[in-house]
Design a protein around this motif. Structure first.
Motif, PDB file in Angstrom:
ATOM      1  N   ALA A 178      -5.636  12.523   0.563  1.00 40.86           N
ATOM      2  CA  ALA A 178      -6.486  11.576   1.227  1.00 40.86           C
ATOM      3  C   ALA A 178      -6.879  10.145   1.228  1.00 40.86           C
ATOM      4  O   ALA A 178      -5.550   8.765   1.746  1.00 40.86           O
ATOM      5  N   HIS A 225      -2.774   8.642  -0.043  1.00 40.66           N
ATOM      6  CA  HIS A 225      -2.618   7.980   1.030  1.00 40.66           C
ATOM      7  C   HIS A 225      -3.605   6.998   1.240  1.00 40.66           C
ATOM      8  O   HIS A 225      -2.617   5.645   1.663  1.00 40.66           O
ATOM      9  N   ALA A 226      -4.280   6.312   1.578  1.00 41.82           N
ATOM     10  CA  ALA A 226      -5.279   5.133   1.566  1.00 41.82           C
ATOM     11  C   ALA A 226      -4.666   3.612   0.698  1.00 41.82           C
ATOM     12  O   ALA A 226      -4.495   3.268   1.226  1.00 41.82           O
ATOM     13  N   ARG A 256      -2.028   0.746   1.373  1.00 42.55           N
ATOM     14  CA  ARG A 256      -2.565  -0.453   1.504  1.00 42.55           C
ATOM     15  C   ARG A 256      -1.883  -1.421   0.685  1.00 42.55           C
ATOM     16  O   ARG A 256      -1.235  -2.950   0.615  1.00 42.55           O
TER      17      ARG A 256
END
Length: 213
Positions: A189, A192-193, A197
């Motif tokens: 995660a 992924h973030a 972006r």
């Protein structure tokens, strides 16, 4: 139209690539797996399978005409020349299929899971490299348990891949997968973030991330 941001996910055998890629899949990321593509390019009736039969003969085939993967695995991991001959048949087909799937993606970003990212010379297919890393001792233990094979074959399979040093030298990001499996989703995660972006133009560059597992 700009091409979709493409992350190359790689790592040694039994490092946990499938666990990590499954986590990204759960986030809705488009994951394109070279291993699945590799099976497709040698499916019954394909030119790839015909070439393998011409090159290696009937000894690596089952009675129903399908590739005997266990026999082929033992052949290529005991003989570097045989492995090179197989890769000459499969790698160009795998590369073309991966590139086509990537170019058809309209997701914010996609992931190409490519175990042999360095040796197969597919680095140019991706924009950024995420390496799933684990010590050799962990790989050996996982591989023997997963495939029910002996020490010798497990070691041959690891040695046939890119070296750990070569993979890490190629990495933009590293996920060290030695912890509990339940932690993988949280680690994925975080990547992924950052990738979202980057894909949305909120960042011009993403600082390298090295997350322990």
């Amino acid at each position: 139209m700009a091409r979709t941001l493409t992350i190359g996910l790689t790592g040694g055998i039994a490092s946990g690539k499938s666990v990590v890629s499954s986590a990204f899949d759960q986030f809705g990321v488009e994951v394109i797996d070279a291993d699945a593509v590799a099976r497709d390019v040698v499916a019954p009736g394909t030119p790839g399978l015909d070439e393998i039969h011409a090159e290696f003969g009937a000894d690596v085939f089952l009675a129903d005409g399908q590739l005997d993967r266990r026999a082929m695995r033992r052949t290529i991991f005991a003989d570097a020349d045989a492995r090179a001959r197989l890769e000459a048949i499969t790698h160009p087909r795998i590369r073309n299929s991966l590139a086509a799937a990537r170019d058809q993606s309209d997701a914010p970003y996609c992931i190409l899971v490519i175990p042999l990212l360095t040796k197969s010379q597919m680095r140019d297919l991706v924009d950024r490299v995420l390496v799933i890393d684990a010590p050799r001792s962990v790989q050996l233990e996982r591989l023997q348990a997963r495939d029910d094979i002996d020490d010798e074959l497990a070691a041959q399979m690891i040695d046939a891949q890119d070296s750990r040093r070569a993979r890490l030298a190629l990495a933009d990001d590293i996920l060290i997968n030695t912890g509990p499996r339940k932690d993988i989703a949280d680690l994925a995660a975080a990547f992924h973030a950052g990738y979202l972006r980057l894909a949305h133009g909120e960042l011009n560059e993403l600082a390298p991330m090295h997350l322990p597992g």
